[in-house]
Structures are given as structure tokens and as C-alpha cells.
Design a protein around this motif. Structure first.
Motif, PDB file in Angstrom:
ATOM      1  N   ARG A  37      37.400  38.647  42.743  1.00  0.00           N
ATOM      2  CA  ARG A  37      38.767  38.595  42.252  1.00  0.00           C
ATOM      3  C   ARG A  37      39.701  38.562  43.447  1.00  0.00           C
ATOM      4  NH1 ARG A  37      40.054  44.615  39.711  1.00  0.00           N
ATOM      5  NH2 ARG A  37      40.218  45.755  41.704  1.00  0.00           N
ATOM      6  N   MET A  59      33.137  49.057  39.205  1.00  0.00           N
ATOM      7  CA  MET A  59      34.285  48.204  38.908  1.00  0.00           C
ATOM      8  C   MET A  59      34.167  47.520  37.555  1.00  0.00           C
ATOM      9  SD  MET A  59      35.048  46.304  42.522  1.00  0.00           S
ATOM     10  CE  MET A  59      36.466  45.438  41.862  1.00  0.00           C
ATOM     11  N   LEU A  75      35.579  44.194  32.040  1.00  0.00           N
ATOM     12  CA  LEU A  75      36.355  45.316  32.574  1.00  0.00           C
ATOM     13  C   LEU A  75      36.541  46.277  31.415  1.00  0.00           C
ATOM     14  CD1 LEU A  75      39.101  43.336  34.547  1.00  0.00           C
ATOM     15  CD2 LEU A  75      36.851  44.096  35.345  1.00  0.00           C
ATOM     16  N   ALA A  78      41.119  47.957  31.242  1.00  0.00           N
ATOM     17  CA  ALA A  78      41.978  47.232  32.180  1.00  0.00           C
ATOM     18  C   ALA A  78      43.150  48.099  32.623  1.00  0.00           C
ATOM     19  CB  ALA A  78      42.499  45.961  31.527  1.00  0.00           C
ATOM     20  N   ASP A  82      44.271  45.664  37.869  1.00  0.00           N
ATOM     21  CA  ASP A  82      43.244  44.649  37.650  1.00  0.00           C
ATOM     22  C   ASP A  82      43.834  43.248  37.484  1.00  0.00           C
ATOM     23  OD1 ASP A  82      41.406  46.983  35.633  1.00  0.00           O
ATOM     24  OD2 ASP A  82      41.010  46.389  37.713  1.00  0.00           O
ATOM     25  N   TYR A  86      40.335  35.878  38.743  1.00  0.00           N
ATOM     26  CA  TYR A  86      38.914  36.196  38.745  1.00  0.00           C
ATOM     27  C   TYR A  86      38.098  34.905  38.860  1.00  0.00           C
ATOM     28  CZ  TYR A  86      39.933  41.012  37.599  1.00  0.00           C
ATOM     29  OH  TYR A  86      40.390  42.306  37.658  1.00  0.00           O
TER      30      TYR A  86
END
Lengths: 107, 118
Positions: A37, A59, A75, A78, A82, A86
Motif C-alpha cells: 500500500r 496488518m 482489513l 479499517a 488505512d 493498495y
């Protein structure tokens, strides 16, 4: 030419799970799938990688389809931090990035 | 443990000039890759160096050349700069690991050098 296909953008609400999909239909049997990311004004940051089995780290989680032609980055909750682009990639020496998915997280 | 470092952070050049960008890999890493990232796009692979040799190259002209030193640090050189060379240049380091027929090495990226060609 990117070898993966990802949605251009996705939105999520804070504290909710996010599932980021990626198609990689031409992947070979020995290529690892990597997710990175990139936050604004920074270099890409490693998130997670896997070969065949689902993977978890602090993560995120990576779910890999049985035929390995697609994967999903998860994820679990979030946060505003974040919000990033990505990238899903695979390869050996030539890691080919596509345009990635821009994730927006709404408070 | 210092991560990947790059210098300079920003650079302004004019068309036709030459530029050299530098990268120090993460401690313990032996492989350096270079990427070009235009505004709004994903990084594009330029080339990768291992054991002071170019191991793989992307679709970039010969104006782009590199070097890796015995201490694993690396330089990217671009000759005869064009306006289109304006971009963020990223260096990534990794430890070469070959598992079966493929490689599973994770790359760690530096913050990049932003080059502006006028």
C-alpha cells in the motif's frame, strides 16, 4: 503491462471490515502474491504476501482462491490511517504494479 | 535498523542533462530494484541489481542505467533527460530468496526521489 486487475476505488466506513479484491489469472504455480500500500507522499509499504494458503499478520489477512487466480486483502477494522492506494502484484524479478485500488475510509 | 534510504529527496534538472540518484538498501539486503512512478500511476519497474549485475530489466530505454556497489548500495543514472522523465523514482531492497521456480522476496521501498525536468 500490469498482470493484475483491481477496482479503481473503494470506500469503507471506519471500524468496518474491508475486502479488497484482485484478479491474477495468469499467475504461475510458484509466484507469490504480494500486497503493498502507498500512503500519500510515501513509498509503497509491504502489507502481506502468500503462495497458496491464507495468511494473517498484524496488518491484514490474505485470502487466496483455491485456483490462485484471485485473492482478497482483508482489513478487519479499517481506520483513517488505512486510507491509501493498495497494490496487488506477483512476479519474481519484475514486480509489475498496476494502478491499484484507492481506498477511502470515512469517519 | 535503518530502512531504505534515497538521496536526494528532490531534484530539478533541465532537458538534456544527466542525473544520478542514490539508494542504500535495508541492512542485510543484497538486491536493489528501481521503479519510476508518474503522478497518479503505479510504480513501473526499471531494473533490478544483484551481485553488482543487472538481473532483470523493464521496458525502459538505454538512457536509464544503473550500478550496484560491493556494499549493495546502488545508483540510477538517467542521460539526456526528457520532460517525460519527471517522476518519483523509488528504490526497493530485498533479500534474494528463490523458492522452487519462483521468488518470494519481499521488497522494502525507500521514500523516493522526486525528479522534475524543466
Amino acid at each position: 503491462d500490469a498482470k493484475t486487475t483491481q477496482p479503481n476505488s473503494m470506500e469503507s466506513n471506519e471500524e468496518e471490515p474491508v475486502h479488497l479484491p484482485c484478479n491474477h489469472s495468469t499467475i504461475s504455480g510458484t509466484d507469490y502474491i504480494h500486497w503493498y500500500r502507498q500512503l500519500p507522499s510515501q513509498g509503497p509499504e509491504y502489507v502481506i504476501h502468500g503462495l497458496t494458503s491464507n495468511v494473517n499478520n498484524r496488518m491484514a489477512s490474505l485470502a487466496i482462491a483455491e485456483d490462485r487466480k484471485s485473492s482478497t486483502l482483508i482489513l478487519h477494522r479499517a481506520t483513517l490511517r488505512d486510507a491509501a492506494v493498495y497494490y496487488c502484484i506477483y512476479g519474481n524479478n519484475d514486480m509489475r504494479f498496476g494502478a491499484g485500488t484507492r481506498l477511502t475510509v470515512k469517519p | 535498523d535503518a530502512g531504505v534510504t534515497q538521496s536526494p529527496t528532490h531534484l530539478i534538472k533541465t532537458r538534456g542533462q544527466q542525473v544520478t540518484l542514490r539508494c542504500s538498501p535495508k541492512s542485510g539486503h543484497d538486491t536493489v530494484s528501481w521503479y519510476q512512478q508518474a503522478l497518479g500511476q503505479g510504480p513501473q519497474f526499471i531494473f533490478q541489481y544483484y551481485e553488482e549485475e543487472e538481473r532483470q530489466r523493464g521496458n525502459f530505454p538505454d538512457r536509464f542505467s544503473g550500478h550496484q556497489f560491493p556494499n549493495y548500495s546502488s545508483e540510477l543514472n538517467v542521460n539526456a533527460l526528457l520532460l517525460g522523465d519527471s517522476a518519483l523514482y523509488l528504490c526497493a531492497s530485498s533479500l534474494l530468496v528463490v523458492l522452487g521456480g519462483g521468488a518470494g522476496e519481499t521488497q522494502y521501498f525507500g521514500p523516493g526521489t522526486r525528479l522534475l525536468v524543466l
